[in-house]
Design an enzyme around this catalytic site. Structure first.
Site, PDB file in Angstrom:
ATOM      1  N   SER A 287      64.593  87.346  24.804  1.00  0.00           N
ATOM      2  CA  SER A 287      64.286  86.600  23.583  1.00  0.00           C
ATOM      3  C   SER A 287      63.581  87.497  22.581  1.00  0.00           C
ATOM      4  O   SER A 287      62.903  88.458  22.967  1.00  0.00           O
ATOM      5  CB  SER A 287      63.371  85.432  23.960  1.00  0.00           C
ATOM      6  OG  SER A 287      62.648  84.962  22.845  1.00  0.00           O
TER       7      SER A 287
ATOM      8  N   TYR B 193      55.157  83.748  27.520  1.00  0.00           N
ATOM      9  CA  TYR B 193      56.619  83.709  27.638  1.00  0.00           C
ATOM     10  C   TYR B 193      57.230  85.050  27.220  1.00  0.00           C
ATOM     11  O   TYR B 193      58.040  85.636  27.943  1.00  0.00           O
ATOM     12  CB  TYR B 193      57.143  82.585  26.749  1.00  0.00           C
ATOM     13  CG  TYR B 193      58.638  82.479  26.645  1.00  0.00           C
ATOM     14  CD1 TYR B 193      59.387  81.892  27.652  1.00  0.00           C
ATOM     15  CD2 TYR B 193      59.305  82.937  25.509  1.00  0.00           C
ATOM     16  CE1 TYR B 193      60.769  81.775  27.541  1.00  0.00           C
ATOM     17  CE2 TYR B 193      60.683  82.822  25.388  1.00  0.00           C
ATOM     18  CZ  TYR B 193      61.410  82.244  26.404  1.00  0.00           C
ATOM     19  OH  TYR B 193      62.764  82.137  26.288  1.00  0.00           O
TER      20      TYR B 193
ATOM     21  N   LYS C 191      59.244  87.770  29.573  1.00  0.00           N
ATOM     22  CA  LYS C 191      60.589  88.272  29.249  1.00  0.00           C
ATOM     23  C   LYS C 191      60.585  89.801  29.177  1.00  0.00           C
ATOM     24  O   LYS C 191      61.515  90.466  29.654  1.00  0.00           O
ATOM     25  CB  LYS C 191      61.066  87.675  27.914  1.00  0.00           C
ATOM     26  CG  LYS C 191      61.410  86.180  27.963  1.00  0.00           C
ATOM     27  CD  LYS C 191      62.693  85.923  28.729  1.00  0.00           C
ATOM     28  CE  LYS C 191      63.134  84.468  28.694  1.00  0.00           C
ATOM     29  NZ  LYS C 191      64.282  84.202  29.589  1.00  0.00           N
TER      30      LYS C 191
END
Lengths: 320, 320
Positions: free
Chosen positions: A115, A139, A143
């Protein structure tokens, strides 16, 4: 959502580039909706990737291609610190280790959905392919860690990984959600349905978008892109459409008329503005482009994809 | 080696910036050599950081400052894949989690020794502060993952971390070792002792160096650098001396004479050349410089530091 669309597309196509797809195994924490298909045999498995034997179990079927989209999303990874690391980091590592444990005879292509959350401000107006990853969320951190693992396991020859950093997906189908980025979709999706939408940021906010259809295209292309051409840098930013909120609204006006635009209500929200200010607005993705990844042409196309794929090509009358 | 020098310096100084050092706890997988000290109470603990209770045990003593230098080194992390991840990634995470588990009343400064091994070619001639981390070894990958963890745990308020990417340490004291980078130290250290040294790469190879004394200085400065000035980017490249092998040899000539230089034997080694070709040669470390980190002035100083700190200021007669 992307997984469901990807599965539907694979079931419909019945092939991945030149190869027929014999089996399609859909794995999720909840029951997957199995697309109807003649050619590939479709199977759904309910499993928690971070569980002790899940990865080995899945890998025992020796899939040639693994699309790894499983993740605790941004908001939850921030509110439930331990769960985010367990699923997004440990789950990914368990999967990669299960593949490694099979030994040198097995080297599947693994497509990891990363992402643009791996980037964190400050950054230049346009972020290049060699800009550092300094995530500002758990998050994004998870990633970025998974990207590093994927690259190292690939370099060691345990698997054949590629990580693709997806733009913000717009227009997301479904109901409004509480994600800070939700308004990017909401200001298009709700007016197209004749419903009101709230815009919490100024029209000047610029962001990086891809339609769900383009994102599925990235995943499919990633499954077949040439190993040699990827080299040692296995993770890369996908192309997208850089557009301001004003530009999004102009697209809505062109496609659905003034009535739709009138349904957008401006309600500035300082906390959303602060979050969005830390997000990237544009990228120079020449590596991905050279490797054949293709974005939507412009935001008009992104709106039209939504009308075609989610509304059956028809804009509900209420918006006229 | 750095840990031993850091401990000795802390024991001698008896203080860290303005604060007296009351306790010094040295933790290693093997028995640490305790420096003699009047002021700080020095204690040695033999423990494996990746063991189940080690981190909680150590943190129960509530150190205000934690220097985390524990690592499986590059060669071993490459040959023993699992051990490298267990110690370098899991060990670091266990330490950070043990601090987090204490709760908001405890927020120690943690100084993490990272490495320029987080960078992997291709890269520009001079690597800036915002260049991407694309390690080409498992060791570099593990250091990059630990950097991400440190930044996220700091952002969440669990601790106060800073990661410093150390240059290649030169001149390393001790005997020649099998590390691919060993020759950078060997071509200085052995001739200063009147012994022959092998040079496996061309004189034109350029690399990034810091003396052990400068590296200890980085660690000490990192312990006291202002939290506010670090901002969200908690990991940064340390300044160093960028010098070619030819430049190293010129320094040796100036300091120890032609006889010493004559002890360097050129034996080109393709495999070492290939490894070294993937290493960075120079950095623009303006962030670290602005934060007050100071490198050695030049390679002459690096050689002189070795003579002063390891040879008692005397170059053995054999080299004259």
């Amino acid at each position: 959502m992307l997984g469901r669309k990807l599965a539907a597309r694979l079931a419909t196509d019945g092939r991945l580039a030149d190869a027929p797809v014999a089996h399609l195994i859909l794995v999720d924490a909840i029951e997957s909706e199995c697309p109807a298909a003649e050619a590939p045999q479709v199977e759904s498995i309910v499993a928690d990737l971070s569980g002790p034997d899940t990865a080995a179990d899945l890998v025992s079927r020796r899939p040639d291609v693994i699309f790894h989209l499983a993740a605790i999303v941004s908001g939850e990874a921030e509110s439930d610190f331990e769960r985010g690391y367990r699923v997004n980091v440990d789950g990914t590592r368990l999967l990669l280790d299960a593949v490694r444990a099979v030994g040198p005879s097995y080297r599947p292509r693994i497509i990891f959905a990363s992402s643009i959350a791996v980037f964190g401000s400050p950054f230049p107006q346009v972020i290049g392919d060699d800009y550092c990853l300094t995530p500002l969320t758990s998050y994004g951190t998870q990633k970025a860690i998974a990207e590093l693992l994927l690259s190292d396991y690939t370099r060691r020859g345990f698997l054949d990984g590629i990580g693709i950093r997806l733009p913000t997906i717009c227009v997301r189908p479904g109901r409004p959600n509480l994600a800070a980025s939700g308004f990017f979709s909401s200001i298009i999706r709700e007016p197209l349905n004749g419903e009101a939408a709230v815009l919490p940021v100024p029209d000047s906010v610029r962001h990086w978008h891809a339609s769900p259809r383009a994102a599925v295209g990235f995943l499919l292309h990633a499954a077949t892109v040439d190993d040699e051409r990827l080299g040692t840098r296995r993770c890369l930013t996908m192309p997208g459409v850089s557009v301001t909120v004003a530009g999004q609204i102009e697209s809505l006006r062109r496609i659905a008329g003034e009535g739709a635009v009138g349904l957008i209500r401006r309600e500035p929200d300082e906390s959303v503005m602060r979050i969005v200010a830390g997000w990237p607005s544009s990228f120079d993705t020449r590596r991905a482009t050279a490797l054949g990844f293709r974005a939507d042409v412009d935001f008009d196309e992104i709106v039209q994809v939504h009308v075609q794929d989610e509304l059956g090509g028809v804009i509900p009358l209420a918006t006229r």
